[in-house]
Design an enzyme around this catalytic site. Structure first.
Site, PDB file in Angstrom:
ATOM      1  N   TYR B 254       0.734  -1.131   0.159  1.00 19.98           N
ATOM      2  CA  TYR B 254      -0.013  -0.165   0.001  1.00 19.98           C
ATOM      3  C   TYR B 254       0.909   1.186  -0.018  1.00 19.98           C
ATOM      4  O   TYR B 254       0.452   2.226  -0.539  1.00 19.98           O
ATOM      5  CB  TYR B 254      -1.027  -0.016   1.293  1.00 19.98           C
ATOM      6  CG  TYR B 254      -2.148  -0.849   0.752  1.00 19.98           C
ATOM      7  CD1 TYR B 254      -3.163  -0.423  -0.082  1.00 19.98           C
ATOM      8  CD2 TYR B 254      -2.298  -2.126   1.236  1.00 19.98           C
ATOM      9  CE1 TYR B 254      -4.081  -1.334  -0.451  1.00 19.98           C
ATOM     10  CE2 TYR B 254      -3.356  -3.076   0.940  1.00 19.98           C
ATOM     11  CZ  TYR B 254      -4.358  -2.633  -0.095  1.00 19.98           C
ATOM     12  OH  TYR B 254      -5.465  -3.216  -0.533  1.00 19.98           O
ATOM     13  N   HIS B 411      -5.547  -3.468   6.779  1.00 23.17           N
ATOM     14  CA  HIS B 411      -5.080  -4.502   5.841  1.00 23.17           C
ATOM     15  C   HIS B 411      -3.720  -4.863   6.508  1.00 23.17           C
ATOM     16  O   HIS B 411      -2.964  -5.842   5.943  1.00 23.17           O
ATOM     17  CB  HIS B 411      -4.292  -3.645   4.541  1.00 23.17           C
ATOM     18  CG  HIS B 411      -5.378  -3.173   4.016  1.00 23.17           C
ATOM     19  ND1 HIS B 411      -6.191  -4.104   3.008  1.00 23.17           N
ATOM     20  CD2 HIS B 411      -5.731  -1.853   3.460  1.00 23.17           C
ATOM     21  CE1 HIS B 411      -7.038  -3.467   2.065  1.00 23.17           C
ATOM     22  NE2 HIS B 411      -6.843  -2.185   2.294  1.00 23.17           N
TER      23      HIS B 411
END
Lengths: 712, 712
Positions: B254, B411
């Site tokens: 990410y 996440h």
């Protein structure tokens, strides 16, 4: 006639002696007459230069270490085994560097090591790890490795010959090479006379040694067998081990291995006795065998891993480097061979390697010409064969192989009408190869594992039909060796390539007929793989057709509901005991499909049959207590009970994913409405739509010229 | 002070308006002032030339097809989703080609497509596949993709601006971009103000559009949040989402994704308002973030796949191409960045790409400097971090990562003190990554699979300790987000690299402390990986330490007797329900070893503990009805009942196999006699022999300077 024969033989012997007397050293791969040119080439032609530099590095590493000739003790992969292998490589490397550089230190290393062996060899009994007294070696656990050792070592000796004193030569020849010749031709006479790759290595060692030591009687034994009657020996082996197309019955992995002694000994024969025209023998058989070996590879460089095969073996292996160099130089200078030489990234520092490196440096290389071929098997070319269909550029080639060859003796697998499918430089439907970790001592000494018999050879381990959960010929080698499939049809027409073959003896009352094709249609970038597999019987049977796939299953026409716990083996024998049954679905008469994502590309296999199918999802690993098996997955089409059954399946290649840019295209296939319209002994008719365009595909089993017809 | 602040703000607004009035087009990645130089560079600098040729090819392909702006309908990977993605890429490519080639046909394509969007956009409701009304997009199923679409499209508009009539500009701005701005800032205001990568994409789109359309109020919202108070918005995001070392709390996958809007918007700010010195902000934070992103990769180019990560994502992705080009050109011209640019094989056709391609053409490139680093996590750098140890050349690098970072929100994975180990360009001990097939519509629409929660996030899916078969924080994100591990020690000394961290909150009454080191000893070519994992508790627990390995297990100190049939899941929750228990062994106090062959090299892990261990061999796949999980294997060290437990293991890298030449070397390890001498809260002492030389390895938990000592 008999009289004439004797005269010819006598005459041959006369020439033989004559030549041998006039011999010079070196005279095998590297010859005195070419030496100066090779020396210069090692400076100027890039591929020869880098190959030589690699050899210097290896030679320098070798001479930096003490000479170590241990008493033979360990099996394959063990210390003494690997040390003796290192030794012959070190001797050949040093001897070569000596001839190119003229630096005597390299010759001395070889001399000292040979004297060390000469000092010990006769004290060594048959190797303690040998499996039986018939084929045990003395340096290695099997005599095969001793033969290989000698093939390399005699070259090293030939290369340093001029640097040795007469006394040292005598010591080495009397205490090492003559005892070795005696061991190979007397103790291992049975192996020498065997029509088998072990025999080839034996006779190549004997023949090459005979030439270098000027012992014509050994050359003759090598050429014509220990009885010198021509019933065995080199020429008999060429006649019997290869098909007229140059296919070696054990399959590509062993073809590669068997090739080396054939080629090396041929080169020696050609140097010593050019009048024998050995490269012309049997309609240039050796050239064909080398070409065929290359055609038995995919663009990933690897040999098709049918039968017992280590899967990461490629044409980069030394056997094919020798083979290619000699094929190009001594047989026919075909420009596309140079492409392979460039992929191999080396040549042999030799007369032949010189010619190849020179041609590459002169820009003569052309892309290798992969072909679609039917390669005949059997000494007379009448025992089935391999069908190879290819499509597309070398960088993006689709390739389909139908295995309809003979059994191939003990290393053969029970996989009649098996197919392999490649695309995009990857295996799509693959062959497990051998259950073996080559040279990993902790895995059964590097030899074949028990699972090679219980799993890898069994029919269900392949992409072909299994009847009643039983392997072809009930996995009996003798029965299998007695029978072979037959070609029905082959066509390499670029728009519609076909190979069709039948096998009527693998099962007592079931006839098998498979027709695979790569079919171009305008609606698809890549050909469709259309596969029609007919099983015919007067009695009811269970039919299983597995597809061993690489990649990740990402879509199915049916809902997968895999076994959550208490995973069970699918069967108890013929390889089924090694399969976990992960999931099972009953389909209706419309069939179904499975989509797999493999190396960023999608492959969707659509299937239908004349009776509703079951689909089983299976994976490898049951009843494998030592965890010897490698993971693998298949979807298996099953018909539990039918007399006649035709499996129709079409695999389309479509779309792609781009994980870097996070895009995906054409994740769904374009083919729909696959239907089996009719199937009998005369013809099979199917239809399908692709992007809504309807096609009919028909196989006419009795028509040679219109065997397969595609119409809209 | 408050007064002063207002003045500054006013002044800033003044400058802002002033600049915007004086603006020219294009002014984002490619600027008017550099255009002529970029045009020339596209002819002369190889990397810019090939990058431009790729864009021309893509642009030509695009304009060869009819413009297609479908009504939004499909989810990720589906047709309309992919078509709208193709559209923004096509517009940016064509607009770029227009500026370089000056060929008006490319500008017309962009114009026509924008007019098509302008004609339709306002009719589109929130996307029918949106999961909720809060973050649904209008073009895509989630608004995130709409933001991305706009970030690219506004660049295309800026590039063709001069080629459009005033009327067309008005149509496009009034009917497309203003409604989009309204949608992003009003309907999706909550997302805009979120400190999260979705928010970053939103504000970058809003800010870049504000600049190009000369709407300063939108630029201000982008910089300071919808309320323009600076509590949210771009600067707040830089402050809060990155650690002082430029680490993005969600992890590398990410980080890469979040980086792009930060970098693109920074470039826009720098072009329009250079006086803001945005690249200097927070001690050059953006430069650090780009450098850190590169340091979070291995030599296989892939990002360390910790937390939710698609494993084949590499620094070749477009985000890092932009990041690197801008870092080199606008921040600091570090020569080793050019190496990465060469690996990326492309630059952005832009001012920044020009500079990179030029420098490479001038031969300024140096090998990328991979570093051993402790990368701090947390806005203030006090929430743990990642330890990265590296050894060896870029072509043969060993790399060890200890994950001691904060949870990273939704996440994040529950893998405190997990480690990853790489060597020889391969994963050795690996991380599963995310359970997701990105953009594969048939796999949950390309989104995260249920198994991402049930398996991939769970502790046992990682190479770290599991207590009582329960994940860290019982897999509760909120609890996990509130706590972080702490660094104990870090050293990048080349002979003895160490990272040590503790985690005292993952389990109610168990403290975890792990110390991993790469230790050079003269007896081994490669460093030893020494791993000491202490678990301390006043109560008895079960401790499981799995090692997820790639490759094939080829040797063990214990006899493997794997489950032949009736395979069972190991547990019922926390990921254990997905593990098949293949085999189990009870060891004695001497411990044992496991050898794995991976990419032709051997890795032997020796282990010992203060209490006799069990070894379990497990594989992935149980309770996976849709067969969503990817195969994998681990050996797991288990202590069924202990209070304090220290797991000691050493992994040595040794030997190799050469399947081409059929040789093997050093298949057995050199390490023996591994012993745990003592272990308590002050120190752990172990000893081992390697090639019969004895070593002692001691960790002094309370000594900062002699934290780890190796002695003979």
């Amino acid at each position: 006639m008999n009289y004439l024969k004797q005269v010819v033989l006598l005459l041959a012997c006369f020439f033989l002696s004559l030549n041998l007397i006039a011999q010079s050293h070196p005279s095998l791969m590297l010859t005195k007459v070419k030496l100066e040119e090779v020396r210069k080439g090692c400076q100027s032609y890039p591929l020869l230069k880098s190959s030589f530099q690699k050899i210097i590095a290896d030679a320098d590493l070798a001479i930096s270490l003490p000479i170590t000739v241990p008493i033979p003790k360990d099996g394959g992969g063990g210390y003494t085994h690997e040390q003796h292998k290192r030794n012959y490589n070190a001797m050949l490397n040093c001897a070569t560097v000596y001839q190119i550089s003229k630096d005597i230190k390299y010759a001395n290393y070889v001399k000292n090591m040979l004297l060390d062996y000469a000092n010990q060899y006769q004290k060594w009994p048959v190797h303690p790890k040998s499996k039986n007294q018939k084929d045990g070696g003395r340096i290695f656990w099997q005599s095969l490795n001793d033969f290989v050792w000698q093939v390399y070592t005699i070259q090293a000796y030939d290369l340093v010959f001029d640097a040795l004193t007469t006394k040292d030569r005598t010591t080495i020849e009397q205490n090492l090479f003559m005892p070795i010749l005696n061991f190979f031709t007397v103790d291992r006479q049975e192996v020498l006379d065997k029509i088998h790759n072990h025999g080839t290595w034996n006779l190549a060692a004997v023949g090459m040694t005979g030439y270098v030591l000027n012992k014509p009687e050994y050359v003759e034994m090598a050429l014509k067998g220990s009885k010198k009657d021509g019933k065995t020996g080199y020429l008999a082996q060429i006649n019997q081990l290869f098909s007229p197309d140059g296919y070696y019955m054990e399959g590509p992995y062993y073809q590669r291995y068997a090739l080396l002694p054939f080629v090396m000994f041929a080169k020696a024969i050609n140097n010593y006795e050019p009048e024998l025209k050995i490269f012309e023998f049997r309609n240039k058989l050796l050239a064909k065998a080398i070409q065929t070996a290359l055609q038995l590879t995919y663009t990933n460089k690897a040999f098709f891993p049918i039968n017992d095969a280590i899967k990461d073996k490629t044409y980069e292996s030394i056997e094919l480097v020798y083979g290619l160099n000699i094929a190009y130089t001594d047989i026919k200078a075909e420009a596309d061979l140079l492409d392979i030489a460039q992929q191999q990234e080396r040549v042999i520092v030799s007369d032949a390697g010189l010619a190849v490196a020179k041609a590459i440096a002169e820009g003569k290389s052309e892309p290798f010409k992969y072909k679609s071929l039917w390669i005949k098997d059997g000494g007379n070319g009448d025992e089935g064969g391999l069908g190879i269909l290819r499509s597309g550029a070398n960088t993006n080639q689709q390739c389909l192989i139908l295995k309809a060859a003979s059994q191939g003796m003990g290393h053969g697998h029970f996989d009649r009408l098996n197919f392999l499918f490649y695309d995009n430089n990857q295996e799509i439907f693959y062959d497990y190869g051998a259950a073996r970790f080559l040279n990993i001592d902790t895995k059964n000494g590097g030899g074949y594992l028990a699972e090679n018999d219980s799993w890898a050879k069994q029919t269900v381990a392949h992409n072909t039909l299994v009847v009643d959960q039983t392997s072809n010929f009930k996995a009996n080698v003798t029965a299998a060796d007695a029978q072979h499939p037959d070609l029905m049809n082959f066509s390499a027409h670029p728009d519609l390539q076909v190979v069709s073959a039948k096998e009527e003896n693998a099962y007592a009352d079931v006839k098998l007929l498979r027709t695979v094709a790569l079919v171009k249609v305008t609606e698809s970038n890549k050909p469709l793989l259309i596969d029609v597999f007919q099983a015919s019987s007067a009695n009811e049977h269970q039919y299983d057709l597995p597809f061993w796939y690489k990649g990740q299953m990402v879509n199915t026409s049916f809902k997968v509901d895999a076994q959550r716990n208490n995973l069970q083996a699918l069967g108890t024998q013929f390889g089924y005991q090694h399969l976990w049954l992960n999931a099972q679905n009953q389909l209706d008469e419309n069939g179904g499909f499975v989509s797999v994502l493999n190396n960023k590309r999608f492959y969707t296999t659509h299937f239908v049959s004349d009776n509703p199918l079951q689909v089983k999802l299976v994976s490898i690993g049951a009843n494998d207590p030592e965890m010897n098996l490698v993971d693998g997955k298949a979807f298996m089409l099953t018909q539990p009970k039918a007399k006649n059954q035709t499996f129709v399946n079409i695999t389309e290649t479509h779309g792609n994913i781009d994980p870097i840019n996070e895009t995906v295209s054409a994740a769904s296939g374009n083919l729909t409405d696959l239907k089996l319209i009719s199937s009998d002994e005369n013809k099979t008719v199917i239809s399908f739509k692709i992007k809504d365009k309807k096609y009919q595909y028909q196989i006419n089993y009795n028509q040679k010229d219109n065997y397969v017809v595609l119409s809209q």
